[in-house]
Design an enzyme around this catalytic site. Structure first.
Site, PDB file in Angstrom:
ATOM      1  N   SER A   1       9.679 104.332 134.650  1.00  0.00           N
ATOM      2  CA  SER A   1       9.421 104.061 136.065  1.00  0.00           C
ATOM      3  C   SER A   1       8.006 103.579 136.331  1.00  0.00           C
ATOM      4  O   SER A   1       7.745 102.933 137.352  1.00  0.00           O
ATOM      5  CB  SER A   1       9.691 105.316 136.893  1.00  0.00           C
TER       6      SER A   1
ATOM      7  N   ASP B   1       2.704 109.187 144.717  1.00  0.00           N
ATOM      8  CA  ASP B   1       3.641 110.284 144.926  1.00  0.00           C
ATOM      9  C   ASP B   1       3.387 111.358 143.874  1.00  0.00           C
ATOM     10  O   ASP B   1       2.313 111.389 143.265  1.00  0.00           O
ATOM     11  CB  ASP B   1       5.098 109.793 144.926  1.00  0.00           C
TER      12      ASP B   1
ATOM     13  N   HIS C   1       3.467 109.191 140.266  1.00  0.00           N
ATOM     14  CA  HIS C   1       3.071 107.796 140.056  1.00  0.00           C
ATOM     15  C   HIS C   1       1.772 107.466 140.797  1.00  0.00           C
ATOM     16  O   HIS C   1       1.612 107.837 141.962  1.00  0.00           O
ATOM     17  CB  HIS C   1       4.173 106.850 140.547  1.00  0.00           C
TER      18      HIS C   1
END
Length: 348
Positions: free
Chosen positions: A44, A317, A320
């Site tokens: 991700s 977040d 990340h």
């Protein structure tokens, strides 16, 4: 036991581009080298929107994600703006940002080279089969000679380990009971070694391998394991350093096996830790929480609103970084390792 998915546990961003939309590389390349494409294998952290087209609950194609991307549109990037795959392409003068390959609006010129990707496939073996399919497709578009050149001269970036530890190990009690960290790392290295050999056999010659950041300093891990003070969880940081050392040794062992290739381990841990420990030096104010929600645990569907001062935050977040932090890390890595990526040594 079925082989672990070393690179693609939840997300599947395989991104390629050779569209030279930027006139010159931002970073100076040694020996007047050219890099026709950037190939990114990862999770991700480097996903530019592949999660929009696969079956997963881990999506971010909704606000406030992407609030600072082009037009403020959520694209599936796990950040407020660009992610490392975009910055790699931009800094190397290839493209200002990388679109996801599965975007149905892409034309041939948008993903030459590109990759065929099946959303339901998880194993490393199957990911390599997709790469083979892509190469076959590219040969039909560009011919054998041009295809060989593109694969040989491209920078292949491999971002590994994050999901394998955060999800497959730390959050999977049965696995952590079955393996301690050294034996689990050995298992991952065995699959990674085979993966490197397969990449080489498919024609890749410039391979950059990126290890783990300080996992214990992610806002989510601070909240879950950092005590009342939400301190960095040192055990996870120690595990990350151990994995990185083994990964560095594994990469070094393959250099002698493939003398015509440049295979480099790029250690992002020190740069990332420095930003977290001394955020003011880089223009940040907050490094222990994310901008999204309370900043303590939210990510993906739990991220429903964001702070108004994102430039002050290292993290977007719970897991990340922000676009600003990503940009700083990528530039530092390229400044330190670009010569190794191109010609296999620090001075060339």
């Amino acid at each position: 036991m079925k082989p672990l998915s070393l690179l693609f546990t939840v997300f599947f961003p395989l991104l390629l581009s050779c569209n030279n939309n930027i006139a010159n590389a931002v970073i100076k390349l040694p020996r007047n080298a050219t890099i026709p494409a950037v190939v990114v294998f990862g999770d991700s952290v480097v996903d530019t929107g592949m999660n929009n087209y696969i079956i997963t609950i881990a999506k971010c194609n909704f606000p406030p994600y992407g609030q600072d991307f082009l037009g403020g549109k959520p694209t599936g990037r796990f950040s407020n703006g660009k992610v490392p795959a975009d910055f790699l392409a931009e800094e190397l003068g290839i493209k200002s940002y990388l679109p996801p390959y599965l975007d149905p609006s892409l034309q041939d010129e948008d993903f030459l080279p590109g990759l065929i990707l099946r959303p339901s496939v998880f194993s490393l073996t199957d990911q390599l089969e997709m790469f083979k399919e892509y190469i076959a497709k590219l040969k039909k578009i560009a011919g054998d000679e041009r295809t060989s050149y593109i694969i040989r001269e491209s920078l292949v970036a491999v971002v590994i380990g994050n999901n394998d530890f955060l999800i497959n190990y730390f959050m999977t009690p049965l696995r952590s009971l079955q393996y301690d960290v050294p034996s689990y790392t050995d298992l991952l290295m065995s699959y990674f070694s085979t993966f490197l050999q397969d990449l080489y056999q498919l024609g890749a010659r410039r391979i950059a391998v990126f290890g783990l950041p300080p996992l214990g300093c992610l806002p989510l891990e601070r909240t879950l394991r950092g005590g009342l003070g939400r301190n960095c969880f040192e055990e996870y940081n120690e595990n990350a350093r151990f994995f990185n050392n083994r990964l560095s040794d594994e990469v070094a062992s393959h250099k002698s096996q493939f003398p015509d290739a440049t295979i480099t381990f790029a250690d992002i841990y020190p740069a990332f830790l420095d930003i977290i420990q001394t955020p003011q030096k880089y223009g940040f104010k907050i490094a222990d929480r994310g901008c999204c929600g309370t900043g303590t645990i939210e990510l993906a569907i739990l991220c429903t609103f964001a702070c108004s001062n994102v430039e002050d935050y290292v993290f977007w977040d719970g897991a990340h970084p922000t676009e600003k932090a990503y940009g700083i890390i990528v530039r530092r890595v390229l400044d330190e390792y670009i010569n190794n990526f191109i010609c296999g040594k620090s001075s060339c």
